[in-house]
Write a protein that holds these residues in place. Structure first.
Motif, PDB file in Angstrom:
ATOM      1  N   ILE A 112     -28.019 -35.856 -25.282  1.00  0.00           N
ATOM      2  CA  ILE A 112     -27.174 -36.153 -24.129  1.00  0.00           C
ATOM      3  C   ILE A 112     -26.287 -37.322 -24.530  1.00  0.00           C
ATOM      4  O   ILE A 112     -26.735 -38.468 -24.606  1.00  0.00           O
ATOM      5  N   ASP A 113     -25.023 -37.048 -24.842  1.00  0.00           N
ATOM      6  CA  ASP A 113     -24.113 -38.060 -25.375  1.00  0.00           C
ATOM      7  C   ASP A 113     -23.358 -38.764 -24.256  1.00  0.00           C
ATOM      8  O   ASP A 113     -22.907 -38.123 -23.297  1.00  0.00           O
ATOM      9  N   GLU A 114     -23.203 -40.108 -24.397  1.00  0.00           N
ATOM     10  CA  GLU A 114     -22.435 -40.918 -23.452  1.00  0.00           C
ATOM     11  C   GLU A 114     -22.926 -40.725 -22.017  1.00  0.00           C
ATOM     12  O   GLU A 114     -22.156 -40.416 -21.109  1.00  0.00           O
ATOM     13  N   VAL A 115     -24.217 -40.938 -21.794  1.00  0.00           N
ATOM     14  CA  VAL A 115     -24.797 -40.692 -20.472  1.00  0.00           C
ATOM     15  C   VAL A 115     -24.245 -41.643 -19.420  1.00  0.00           C
ATOM     16  O   VAL A 115     -24.249 -41.328 -18.223  1.00  0.00           O
ATOM     17  N   ASP A 116     -23.737 -42.806 -19.836  1.00  0.00           N
ATOM     18  CA  ASP A 116     -23.192 -43.738 -18.841  1.00  0.00           C
ATOM     19  C   ASP A 116     -21.867 -43.263 -18.268  1.00  0.00           C
ATOM     20  O   ASP A 116     -21.304 -43.900 -17.390  1.00  0.00           O
ATOM     21  N   GLY A 117     -21.392 -42.099 -18.730  1.00  0.00           N
ATOM     22  CA  GLY A 117     -20.229 -41.479 -18.109  1.00  0.00           C
ATOM     23  C   GLY A 117     -20.568 -40.728 -16.841  1.00  0.00           C
ATOM     24  O   GLY A 117     -19.679 -40.271 -16.118  1.00  0.00           O
ATOM     25  N   ILE A 118     -21.877 -40.590 -16.536  1.00  0.00           N
ATOM     26  CA  ILE A 118     -22.283 -39.941 -15.294  1.00  0.00           C
ATOM     27  C   ILE A 118     -22.050 -40.910 -14.146  1.00  0.00           C
ATOM     28  O   ILE A 118     -22.608 -41.996 -14.111  1.00  0.00           O
ATOM     29  N   SER A 119     -21.215 -40.521 -13.202  1.00  0.00           N
ATOM     30  CA  SER A 119     -20.900 -41.374 -12.058  1.00  0.00           C
ATOM     31  C   SER A 119     -21.926 -41.173 -10.960  1.00  0.00           C
ATOM     32  O   SER A 119     -22.324 -40.049 -10.655  1.00  0.00           O
ATOM     33  N   SER A 120     -22.354 -42.277 -10.339  1.00  0.00           N
ATOM     34  CA  SER A 120     -23.361 -42.198  -9.283  1.00  0.00           C
ATOM     35  C   SER A 120     -22.829 -41.471  -8.056  1.00  0.00           C
ATOM     36  O   SER A 120     -23.581 -40.941  -7.251  1.00  0.00           O
ATOM     37  N   MET A 121     -21.500 -41.442  -7.866  1.00  0.00           N
ATOM     38  CA  MET A 121     -20.912 -40.784  -6.701  1.00  0.00           C
ATOM     39  C   MET A 121     -20.479 -39.355  -7.030  1.00  0.00           C
ATOM     40  O   MET A 121     -20.865 -38.400  -6.378  1.00  0.00           O
ATOM     41  N   LYS A 122     -19.671 -39.207  -8.082  1.00  0.00           N
ATOM     42  CA  LYS A 122     -19.116 -37.888  -8.400  1.00  0.00           C
ATOM     43  C   LYS A 122     -20.192 -36.928  -8.898  1.00  0.00           C
ATOM     44  O   LYS A 122     -20.155 -35.745  -8.634  1.00  0.00           O
ATOM     45  N   ASP A 123     -21.144 -37.465  -9.654  1.00  0.00           N
ATOM     46  CA  ASP A 123     -22.149 -36.610 -10.279  1.00  0.00           C
ATOM     47  C   ASP A 123     -23.491 -36.776  -9.580  1.00  0.00           C
ATOM     48  O   ASP A 123     -24.521 -36.924 -10.221  1.00  0.00           O
ATOM     49  N   ARG A 124     -23.451 -36.812  -8.244  1.00  0.00           N
ATOM     50  CA  ARG A 124     -24.675 -36.987  -7.482  1.00  0.00           C
ATOM     51  C   ARG A 124     -25.681 -35.908  -7.873  1.00  0.00           C
ATOM     52  O   ARG A 124     -25.406 -34.723  -7.824  1.00  0.00           O
ATOM     53  N   GLY A 125     -26.840 -36.332  -8.266  1.00  0.00           N
ATOM     54  CA  GLY A 125     -27.858 -35.390  -8.714  1.00  0.00           C
ATOM     55  C   GLY A 125     -27.915 -35.242 -10.214  1.00  0.00           C
ATOM     56  O   GLY A 125     -28.870 -34.673 -10.741  1.00  0.00           O
ATOM     57  N   GLY A 126     -26.906 -35.754 -10.926  1.00  0.00           N
ATOM     58  CA  GLY A 126     -26.886 -35.619 -12.380  1.00  0.00           C
ATOM     59  C   GLY A 126     -28.026 -36.357 -13.048  1.00  0.00           C
ATOM     60  O   GLY A 126     -28.688 -35.823 -13.953  1.00  0.00           O
ATOM     61  N   ILE A 127     -28.295 -37.587 -12.628  1.00  0.00           N
ATOM     62  CA  ILE A 127     -29.391 -38.367 -13.191  1.00  0.00           C
ATOM     63  C   ILE A 127     -30.724 -37.710 -12.864  1.00  0.00           C
ATOM     64  O   ILE A 127     -31.625 -37.623 -13.712  1.00  0.00           O
ATOM     65  N   ALA A 128     -30.853 -37.234 -11.610  1.00  0.00           N
ATOM     66  CA  ALA A 128     -32.089 -36.568 -11.204  1.00  0.00           C
ATOM     67  C   ALA A 128     -32.351 -35.334 -12.060  1.00  0.00           C
ATOM     68  O   ALA A 128     -33.491 -35.070 -12.475  1.00  0.00           O
ATOM     69  N   GLU A 129     -31.275 -34.595 -12.353  1.00  0.00           N
ATOM     70  CA  GLU A 129     -31.413 -33.397 -13.182  1.00  0.00           C
ATOM     71  C   GLU A 129     -31.837 -33.765 -14.599  1.00  0.00           C
ATOM     72  O   GLU A 129     -32.636 -33.071 -15.237  1.00  0.00           O
ATOM     73  N   LEU A 130     -31.324 -34.886 -15.092  1.00  0.00           N
ATOM     74  CA  LEU A 130     -31.702 -35.365 -16.417  1.00  0.00           C
ATOM     75  C   LEU A 130     -33.184 -35.734 -16.455  1.00  0.00           C
ATOM     76  O   LEU A 130     -33.894 -35.430 -17.424  1.00  0.00           O
ATOM     77  N   LEU A 131     -33.659 -36.391 -15.405  1.00  0.00           N
ATOM     78  CA  LEU A 131     -35.073 -36.781 -15.342  1.00  0.00           C
ATOM     79  C   LEU A 131     -35.980 -35.550 -15.279  1.00  0.00           C
ATOM     80  O   LEU A 131     -37.068 -35.525 -15.881  1.00  0.00           O
ATOM     81  N   VAL A 132     -35.557 -34.525 -14.537  1.00  0.00           N
ATOM     82  CA  VAL A 132     -36.325 -33.278 -14.485  1.00  0.00           C
ATOM     83  C   VAL A 132     -36.384 -32.633 -15.869  1.00  0.00           C
ATOM     84  O   VAL A 132     -37.434 -32.141 -16.308  1.00  0.00           O
ATOM     85  N   LEU A 133     -35.247 -32.649 -16.568  1.00  0.00           N
ATOM     86  CA  LEU A 133     -35.186 -32.085 -17.914  1.00  0.00           C
ATOM     87  C   LEU A 133     -36.145 -32.815 -18.849  1.00  0.00           C
ATOM     88  O   LEU A 133     -36.813 -32.202 -19.686  1.00  0.00           O
TER      89      LEU A 133
END
Length: 400
Positions: A105-126
């Motif tokens: 997972i490259d450049e993970v800090d590009g995931i925005s807390s607003m635009k990519d809501r659920g992106g971090i959660a999906e990463l944790l599930v993975l």
């Protein structure tokens, strides 16, 4: 067939194994321990400034493990269905061609807390489900939105590489590419890169194509806080014209003329065909306003220039883009600097000659071809007290 001459040197000489990863011995040791104890922790986070070798270390891990890499970046996490559909099965199935597999997972800090809501959660599930090591890279991992990611992963910091290490890497590349660059120039590039190996190799590759790379004494300082890459990614990959797009260059710490050159250099990487034509039209119109600002001092036109360089360039596409593009530093900046350096030496020589012969500097400049012949005599050079740099300039063929 791939033309190896067109491959960026930072990619061509990317680390192939742990031994190739320079200046990060402690990080490599922690990675080895993580692999040895897997799956005690299923993910490792490699964080540090741009260009220090995070992605290269990930590929070195894959090479050492004889593993296939499944690479994702922040833009992929804007579609949770895609993650579940593609990454879910892939994180469970063995590789068909290699002994193992890793998920990057490259450049993970590009995931925005607003635009990519659920992106971090999906990463944790993975992370919980994966049967293979998960490698995450980030420039800044200390944002509060990554708190759970930090606690559930092995966090490894990659520090800025010492300039001596960067210098040794460039010397090795010069030898492999059969490029002759003076030690003074290489040292200058290494120091100014501030630990950014990728930037140093990019500068070296640009200089290798110049007529006189040994003329370079300085390479401009890099502002580690500037966000031109983030701004370009937003413009080239996002279609929505909103307040963020209008103000996309507000946090970029560089003159608008430099932003113009960055866009000009990278347009062919971002767009093709009709989109590229439309983007060039927007860029040319921005240049029209830039010319009016310079000639007429109509500073109110700057709002149009900014708009065309941001929203104008972004609007040529019909849908959002994903994926990662390695944007290039404008080569024209370095060419302009080289030309200015040549002109500066020529002017100082003419000033000394003009003062000695009681003529104007302008006259001396106009007759410089004749002056160059006259100044071949060492006694005249001594009378004018020419510096070693000025003498070296006179002894080289004039570059048009």
């Amino acid at each position: 067939m791939i033309n190896m001459d067109n491959i960026p040197w930072c990619e061509k000489y990317r680390a192939k194994c742990f031994a190739d990863v320079r200046g990060q011995d402690l990080a490599v040791d922690k990675v080895k321990l993580f692999l040895k104890t897997f799956p005690k922790k299923r993910a490792i986070v490699l964080h540090g400034p741009p260009g220090v070798g995070k992605t290269s270390l990930a590929y070195a891990i894959a090479s050492e493990m004889d593993a296939e890499i499944l690479e994702l970046n922040a833009s992929d996490f804007r579609n949770k269905a895609k993650i579940s559909e593609i990454v879910g099965p892939a994180s469970q199935q063995k590789s068909l061609f290699r002994r193992s597999k890793i998920i990057l997972i490259d450049e993970v800090d590009g995931i925005s807390s607003m635009k990519d809501r659920g992106g971090i959660a999906e990463l944790l599930v993975l992370m919980e489900k994966t049967s293979f090591p998960l490698i995450v890279t980030a420039n800044d991992i200390w944002d509060k939105k990554f708190s759970l990611l930090r606690t559930r992963s092995e966090v490894v910091q990659l520090k800025e590489v010492d300039y001596k290490v960067v210098l040794k890497i460039m010397m090795d590349v010069c030898e492999k590419e059969n490029v002759a660059v003076s030690g003074e120039v290489l040292t200058s590039i290494a120091i100014k890169a501030r630990g950014d190996i990728r930037a140093a190799l990019n500068d070296l590759q640009i200089l290798s194509k110049m007529d006189s790379p040994d003329l370079v004494k300085e390479v401009g300082d890099r502002n580690k806080e500037q966000s031109i890459f983030t701004a370009l990614q937003h413009v080239f990959q996002t279609v929505k014209i909103d307040d963020e797009m209008i103000r996309v260059y507000d946090e970029v710490n560089m003159p608008i003329d430099d932003v113009f050159l960055w866009i000009e250099e990278n347009l062919p990487l971002a767009y093709k065909g009709e989109e590229l034509c439309d983007a060039v039209d927007a860029l040319s119109l921005a240049d029209v306003y830039r010319g009016r600002i310079r000639r007429q001092r109509h500073w109110r036109f700057m709002v149009y220039e900014y708009f065309l360089l941001g929203a104008g360039i972004a609007s040529v596409k019909k849908y959002d883009r994903t994926g990662w593009t390695s944007y290039k530093k404008p080569s024209r900046i370095l060419k302009i600097w080289l030309q200015n350096q040549r002109a500066a030496k020529k002017k100082t020589i003419c000033q000394k000659y003009a003062k000695h012969c009681h003529i104007s500097t302008k006259t001396a400049m106009k007759d410089f071809m004749l002056l160059k012949v006259i100044l071949q005599k060492s006694d005249i050079r001594e009378d004018l007290k020419l510096s070693s740099d000025e003498i070296a300039y006179l002894d080289k063929p004039i570059v048009a």
